[in-house]
Enzyme design. Structure first.
Site, mmCIF file in Angstrom:
data_model
loop_
_atom_site.group_PDB
_atom_site.id
_atom_site.type_symbol
_atom_site.label_atom_id
_atom_site.label_comp_id
_atom_site.label_asym_id
_atom_site.label_seq_id
_atom_site.Cartn_x
_atom_site.Cartn_y
_atom_site.Cartn_z
ATOM 1 C CD1 TRP A 100 4.517 -2.944 11.740
ATOM 2 C CD2 TRP A 100 5.891 -4.021 13.149
ATOM 3 N NE1 TRP A 100 4.914 -4.107 11.141
ATOM 4 C CE2 TRP A 100 5.752 -4.782 11.966
ATOM 5 C CE3 TRP A 100 6.701 -4.501 14.171
ATOM 6 C CZ2 TRP A 100 6.398 -6.007 11.782
ATOM 7 C CZ3 TRP A 100 7.348 -5.728 13.994
ATOM 8 C CH2 TRP A 100 7.196 -6.454 12.817
ATOM 9 C CG ASP A 167 8.368 2.278 12.793
ATOM 10 O OD1 ASP A 167 9.104 2.240 11.780
ATOM 11 O OD2 ASP A 167 7.863 1.258 13.305
ATOM 12 C CE LYS A 191 8.706 -4.353 6.753
ATOM 13 N NZ LYS A 191 8.774 -4.074 8.187
#
Ligand SMILES: *Cc1c(COP(=O)(O)O)cnc(C)c1O
Length: 355
Positions: A100, A167, A191
């Site tokens: 990511w 993030d 999530k």
């Protein structure tokens, strides 16, 4: 009931699902579905206001920050962060701790120079690099607080001379943070805070409007702030379910209380991984994630039969990401510790059978 260890979209509290299901038929006694009311109706505006209020309350967001609910997932924020914060001809620093983070820095390259100041790529991201200098002349430094795929987590945020962009997709609201330490926080909801379709953004207002760049409205944080996340039709249902989930979190005692539970869940599970001769952890011990617990079977031939045993016990979503293999137990906020004990029992039973 299944024990849902899936990495994302992840488990949501059962009572939230029940409330959400009811609102799809009749939202708050309006006789209308939440899915068919105007986003400009007072009923929906109250939902959005409440969601923003809960974010501010749960994270103790100081003045000078704005809370946005946007679309496009965390992956869109990979581009919007540099679009809004990286001046023309400027430079941004990135800490590369996984796939990511790598995707985020690739997007930043569309907007300026990218300085990868640290990486753990050479070890397939099994640890968080710690020895690095943050260049004072960069516009910001970008980090990934929890690496969902590799099971590593930044346990201590560093002091930085430049704004920190984080993030937090896979550990948002799992632990206490000091929002003032960050210039920008973003997280895809799916999530740990809601369903797919909405992305939380917390941005420090005075960082905006300094790039010298013209930014199209939908990609412009300033425009989204002025529109109160309603420049266009927002993802009403995803915002509603996120609001319910944040409310659930508040009723459980907030971030501090859930952090204790998350620590307890992680600790008993890692203890079993370390004790059980058939399994071993993947991540460096000091960087182990309290959200995504990655482990492998010492004997790769045990992988399939263990997953089969788990399946029989109602344990789902345990297969590791294809780039790591093995198992990944995602133990997000909504997963009760009782589910973790069911997994631990399965590991013990499996070890007994395979002595
Ligand atoms: C899942 C994930 C993403 C991608 O999120 P999308 O909302 O699917 O774009 C980004 N970063 C992290 C840390 C993630 O876990």
């Amino acid at each position: 009931m299944k024990h849902n260890f899936g990495a994302g979209p992840g488990i949501l509290p059962h009572e939230v699902l029940k409330q959400a299901a009811a609102a799809v038929i009749d939202f708050n006694g309006t006789g209308l579905s939440l899915l068919e009311i105007s986003h400009r109706s007072p009923e929906f505006e109250a939902v959005l206001d409440e969601a923003v209020k809960l974010v501010k309350e749960l994270f103790n967001v100081p003045a000078g920050y704005s809370v946005l609910f946007l679309q496009g997932g965390a992956s869109t924020q990979f581009a919007l962060a540099p679009y809004n914060l990286l001046p023309e001809g400027g430079k941004a620093a990135y800490v590369e701790t996984g796939v990511w983070a790598n995707k985020a820095l690739k997007e930043a390259k569309f907007f300026g120079e990218v300085d990868v100041i640290a990486t753990s790529k050479e070890s397939n991201f099994t640890y968080i690099p710690k020895d690095f200098q943050i260049p004072a002349d960069a516009a910001y430094v970008h980090i990934t607080s929890n690496n969902t795929i590799y099971g590593t987590q930044l346990h201590k945020f560093f002091k930085s001379p430049i704004p920190v962009v984080a993030d937090m997709s896979s550990d948002i609201f799992s632990r206490k943070i000091n929002v003032a330490d960050f210039g920008l926080i973003y997280a895809g909801a799916q999530k740990n805070m809601g369903p797919a379709g909405v992305t939380l953004v917390i941005v420090k207002d005075d960082l905006l409007g300094k790039t010298g760049r013209k930014i199209p409205a939908m990609f412009n944080y300033q425009v989204q702030i002025e529109g109160g996340s309603m420049y266009n039709t927002p993802p009403c249902f995803a915002i509603y379910v996120s609001m319910l989930t944040l409310n659930w979190l508040k009723s459980k005692g907030g971030v501090e209380a859930i952090e204790k539970e998350n620590d307890a869940k992680a600790s008993v599970l890692y203890e079993e991984i370390d004790r059980n001769p058939l399994f071993k952890g993947v991540a460096a011990i000091e960087d182990r994630s309290h959200m995504n617990v990655c482990f492998v079977a010492e004997n790769p031939e045990h992988e399939k039969p263990f997953l089969k045993l788990c399946d029989e016990k109602g344990i789902v979503g345990l297969k590791g990401h294809r780039s790591v293999g093995g198992f990944r137990a995602s133990i997000y906020n909504a997963l009760p510790i009782t589910s973790v004990y069911v997994l631990i029992d399965a590991m013990r039973e499996f070890a007994e059978k395979n002595k």
